[in-house]
Design a protein around this motif. Structure first.
Motif, PDB file in Angstrom:
ATOM      1  N   GLY A  26      -0.446 -11.151  -5.592  1.00 44.17           N
ATOM      2  CA  GLY A  26       0.994 -11.719  -5.697  1.00 44.17           C
ATOM      3  C   GLY A  26       1.538 -11.690  -4.405  1.00 44.17           C
ATOM      4  N   ILE A  27       1.393 -10.610  -3.418  1.00 42.69           N
ATOM      5  CA  ILE A  27       1.718 -10.422  -2.074  1.00 42.69           C
ATOM      6  C   ILE A  27       1.170 -11.590  -1.289  1.00 42.69           C
ATOM      7  CG2 ILE A  27       1.663  -8.905  -0.030  1.00 42.69           C
ATOM      8  CD1 ILE A  27       1.511  -6.613  -2.135  1.00 42.69           C
ATOM      9  N   GLU A  28      -0.322 -11.630  -1.579  1.00 39.58           N
ATOM     10  CA  GLU A  28      -1.042 -12.782  -0.747  1.00 39.58           C
ATOM     11  C   GLU A  28      -0.514 -14.114  -0.836  1.00 39.58           C
ATOM     12  OE1 GLU A  28      -5.010 -10.216   0.292  1.00 39.58           O
ATOM     13  OE2 GLU A  28      -5.039 -11.301  -1.632  1.00 39.58           O
ATOM     14  N   GLU A  29      -0.276 -14.450  -2.085  1.00 38.62           N
ATOM     15  CA  GLU A  29       0.166 -15.485  -2.451  1.00 38.62           C
ATOM     16  C   GLU A  29       1.458 -15.879  -1.749  1.00 38.62           C
ATOM     17  OE1 GLU A  29       0.451 -16.257  -6.650  1.00 38.62           O
ATOM     18  OE2 GLU A  29      -1.859 -15.852  -7.045  1.00 38.62           O
ATOM     19  N   GLN A  30       2.454 -15.088  -1.897  1.00 39.70           N
ATOM     20  CA  GLN A  30       3.610 -14.857  -1.151  1.00 39.70           C
ATOM     21  C   GLN A  30       3.500 -15.118   0.540  1.00 39.70           C
ATOM     22  OE1 GLN A  30       6.579 -15.503  -2.820  1.00 39.70           O
ATOM     23  NE2 GLN A  30       7.485 -16.002  -0.843  1.00 39.70           N
ATOM     24  N   LEU A  31       2.566 -14.498   0.963  1.00 34.42           N
ATOM     25  CA  LEU A  31       2.382 -14.439   2.421  1.00 34.42           C
ATOM     26  C   LEU A  31       1.570 -15.620   2.861  1.00 34.42           C
ATOM     27  CD1 LEU A  31       2.015 -10.643   3.139  1.00 34.42           C
ATOM     28  CD2 LEU A  31       3.901 -12.001   3.441  1.00 34.42           C
ATOM     29  N   HIS A  32       0.800 -16.353   1.999  1.00 38.66           N
ATOM     30  CA  HIS A  32      -0.159 -17.319   2.248  1.00 38.66           C
ATOM     31  C   HIS A  32      -1.315 -16.796   3.437  1.00 38.66           C
ATOM     32  CE1 HIS A  32       2.410 -19.956   0.141  1.00 38.66           C
ATOM     33  NE2 HIS A  32       3.602 -19.682   0.864  1.00 38.66           N
ATOM     34  N   GLN A  33      -1.672 -15.705   3.179  1.00 36.64           N
ATOM     35  CA  GLN A  33      -2.677 -15.311   3.589  1.00 36.64           C
ATOM     36  C   GLN A  33      -3.138 -13.652   3.290  1.00 36.64           C
ATOM     37  OE1 GLN A  33      -0.382 -12.433   7.329  1.00 36.64           O
ATOM     38  NE2 GLN A  33      -1.141 -14.661   7.612  1.00 36.64           N
ATOM     39  N   ARG A  34      -4.321 -13.402   3.592  1.00 35.44           N
ATOM     40  CA  ARG A  34      -4.834 -12.208   3.149  1.00 35.44           C
ATOM     41  C   ARG A  34      -4.139 -10.952   3.767  1.00 35.44           C
ATOM     42  NH1 ARG A  34     -11.503 -13.381   4.374  1.00 35.44           N
ATOM     43  NH2 ARG A  34     -11.623 -15.031   2.868  1.00 35.44           N
ATOM     44  N   VAL A  35      -4.287 -10.103   3.056  1.00 41.47           N
ATOM     45  CA  VAL A  35      -3.632  -8.863   3.638  1.00 41.47           C
ATOM     46  C   VAL A  35      -4.963  -7.677   3.428  1.00 41.47           C
ATOM     47  CG1 VAL A  35      -1.640  -9.049   2.513  1.00 41.47           C
ATOM     48  CG2 VAL A  35      -3.095  -7.732   1.333  1.00 41.47           C
ATOM     49  N   GLN A  36      -4.749  -6.643   4.364  1.00 44.15           N
ATOM     50  CA  GLN A  36      -5.832  -5.497   4.317  1.00 44.15           C
ATOM     51  C   GLN A  36      -5.344  -4.690   3.128  1.00 44.15           C
ATOM     52  OE1 GLN A  36      -8.009  -5.162   6.580  1.00 44.15           O
ATOM     53  NE2 GLN A  36      -7.759  -7.139   7.497  1.00 44.15           N
ATOM     54  N   ALA A  37      -6.344  -4.644   2.399  1.00 44.34           N
ATOM     55  CA  ALA A  37      -6.278  -3.890   0.960  1.00 44.34           C
ATOM     56  C   ALA A  37      -7.122  -2.528   1.186  1.00 44.34           C
ATOM     57  CB  ALA A  37      -6.413  -4.570  -0.249  1.00 44.34           C
ATOM     58  N   TRP A  38      -6.270  -1.513   1.132  1.00 44.14           N
ATOM     59  CA  TRP A  38      -7.124  -0.155   1.272  1.00 44.14           C
ATOM     60  C   TRP A  38      -7.038   0.661   0.027  1.00 44.14           C
ATOM     61  CZ3 TRP A  38      -9.741   0.477   6.007  1.00 44.14           C
ATOM     62  CH2 TRP A  38      -9.374  -0.252   6.883  1.00 44.14           C
ATOM     63  N   PRO A  39      -8.274   0.708  -0.487  1.00 45.01           N
ATOM     64  CA  PRO A  39      -8.106   1.851  -1.633  1.00 45.01           C
ATOM     65  C   PRO A  39      -8.443   3.170  -0.899  1.00 45.01           C
ATOM     66  CG  PRO A  39     -10.411   0.790  -1.340  1.00 45.01           C
ATOM     67  CD  PRO A  39      -9.453   0.063  -0.158  1.00 45.01           C
ATOM     68  N   LEU A  40      -7.640   4.107  -1.721  1.00 44.16           N
ATOM     69  CA  LEU A  40      -7.378   5.319  -1.232  1.00 44.16           C
ATOM     70  C   LEU A  40      -8.303   6.373  -1.777  1.00 44.16           C
ATOM     71  CD1 LEU A  40      -3.456   5.362  -1.246  1.00 44.16           C
ATOM     72  CD2 LEU A  40      -5.087   5.027   0.653  1.00 44.16           C
ATOM     73  N   THR A  41      -8.944   7.104  -0.966  1.00 45.13           N
ATOM     74  CA  THR A  41     -10.244   8.259  -1.333  1.00 45.13           C
ATOM     75  C   THR A  41      -9.771   9.486  -0.790  1.00 45.13           C
ATOM     76  OG1 THR A  41     -11.431   7.962   0.706  1.00 45.13           O
ATOM     77  CG2 THR A  41     -11.833   6.309  -1.219  1.00 45.13           C
ATOM     78  N   ALA A  42     -10.404  10.422  -1.456  1.00 42.93           N
ATOM     79  CA  ALA A  42     -10.005  11.821  -1.354  1.00 42.93           C
ATOM     80  C   ALA A  42      -9.959  12.398  -0.016  1.00 42.93           C
ATOM     81  CB  ALA A  42     -10.785  12.655  -2.351  1.00 42.93           C
ATOM     82  N   ALA A  43     -11.210  11.936   0.648  1.00 46.22           N
ATOM     83  CA  ALA A  43     -11.417  12.316   2.012  1.00 46.22           C
ATOM     84  C   ALA A  43     -10.986  11.553   3.184  1.00 46.22           C
ATOM     85  CB  ALA A  43     -12.808  12.588   2.124  1.00 46.22           C
ATOM     86  N   LEU A  44      -9.906  10.785   2.885  1.00 45.04           N
ATOM     87  CA  LEU A  44      -9.400   9.685   3.803  1.00 45.04           C
ATOM     88  C   LEU A  44      -8.773  10.526   4.943  1.00 45.04           C
ATOM     89  CD1 LEU A  44      -8.545   6.681   4.046  1.00 45.04           C
ATOM     90  CD2 LEU A  44      -6.294   7.306   3.323  1.00 45.04           C
TER      91      LEU A  44
END
Length: 335
Positions: free
Chosen positions: A74-92
């Motif tokens: 939904g965010i990308e549809e509203q912005l009409h572009q890709r976003v950087q989507a970062w999955p969070l890990t334990a050792a980030l």
């Protein structure tokens, strides 16, 4: 049958329903084991540059992951572009993440869940921050975003449509979690012409006693009970079974801010429309990059679907014919 098909198309698929069952717990679990630091692109259309918005979200398996990917979509549809989507890990490493965000020219972070907020707060404070995926936050006035607690005004509208005779709404809440929500609820109750009987409880024992006294004094012709999202006063193990049992025995309507409670006996509930929630988060992120960013403070959830328990409606003498059923996206049990 035609109406049923409409409902089936709008209702969340079975894995999504199971995702809702685990979402609240999932948002609070520890981060998953370490994986290489990388962004995941969800958008499938044309890539536009630059990409000034990044999304931080818990790296969880399906079906819970679909909740987050729908919001990101939904965010990308509203912005009409890709976003950087970062999955969070334990050792980030926040420093490594911050450097990656700078390389990408990110200006605004959308943080989903408490994990996302915790990581975002460790990054460059000059970055704009929009939060969601959280039901409540004691210091919510410090942030900008949309919580997962449905707007009380929408709940009260549904209640009056189903049970127009209701004149008083009883709610037991912990002010440490939901004082902000009760401020909205008092105004919504006034506009809908109902009395809001708000009872404060700081622990499970106090909540149980307040529910017992409330039910003892309740008039099922004019009273209804609201279950907000509150880990103290709507404890799933002890409080919820007590409340739903008493409500059934006394024929008192109970409505909820949680989809899960409809399957357990609540009359109706509102729950997130994740795509539309994402669109509105995209709007907030865009506003963050203007000369006049949006004011701080969490907004209640207004992008909602509605669920109805037909068995409970029948028990309460509420007529839920085809026209009423078509106004809900999920019916239980399914006709």
């Amino acid at each position: 049958m035609a109406g049923r098909r409409v409902i089936d198309k709008l209702a969340p698929p079975s894995p999504h329903r199971r995702a809702l069952l685990r979402l609240c717990a999932a948002l609070a679990v520890p981060l998953v084991p370490h994986a290489p630091l990388h962004a995941q692109t969800i958008f499938t259309g044309e890539l536009a540059a630059p990409r000034p918005v990044a999304v931080l979200f818990p790296d969880l398996p399906e079906p819970v992951r679909k909740v987050f990917t729908d919001i990101i979509g939904g965010i990308e549809e509203q912005l009409h572009q890709r976003v950087q989507a970062w999955p969070l890990t334990a050792a980030l490493d926040p420093a490594e993440l911050g450097a990656a965000l700078r390389r990408q020219g990110v200006r605004v972070i959308i943080a989903l869940g408490r994990q996302g907020l915790k990581v975002a707060e460790a990054l460059d404070p000059a970055l704009g921050l929009v939060i969601s995926g959280i039901s409540s936050l004691p210091d919510g006035d410090r942030h900008t975003g949309i919580c997962l607690s449905p707007d009380p005004a929408l709940l009260f509208t549904r209640l009056r449509n189903l049970a127009p005779g209701v004149r008083r709404v009883i709610v037991v809440y912990n002010p440490q979690h939901n004082d902000w929500l009760l401020r909205l609820a008092r105004e919504a109750a006034r506009l809908h012409g109902v009395e809001l009987a708000a009872l404060e409880a700081l622990d499970l024992g106090a909540a149980a006693r307040l529910y017992q006294s409330a039910f003892a004094a309740a008039d099922n012709r004019r009273d209804a009970l609201w279950l907000p999202t509150d880990p103290t006063t709507v404890d799933e193990t002890t409080i919820l079974p007590l409340v739903l049992r008493e409500a059934w025995n006394r024929a008192v309507p109970v409505f909820s801010s949680s989809f899960l409670h409809v399957r357990k006996g609540a009359l109706f509930a509102l729950y997130p429309n994740n795509i539309e929630l994402g669109r509105n988060l995209g709007n907030l992120a865009t506003a963050m990059m203007t000369a006049e960013p949006p004011p701080r403070g969490l907004l209640p959830l207004r992008e909602v679907y509605a669920a109805l328990n037909l068995r409970t409606a029948s028990h309460l003498g509420i007529a839920a014919g085809p026209a009423v059923q078509r106004s809900f996206q999920f019916l239980y049990p399914e006709p």
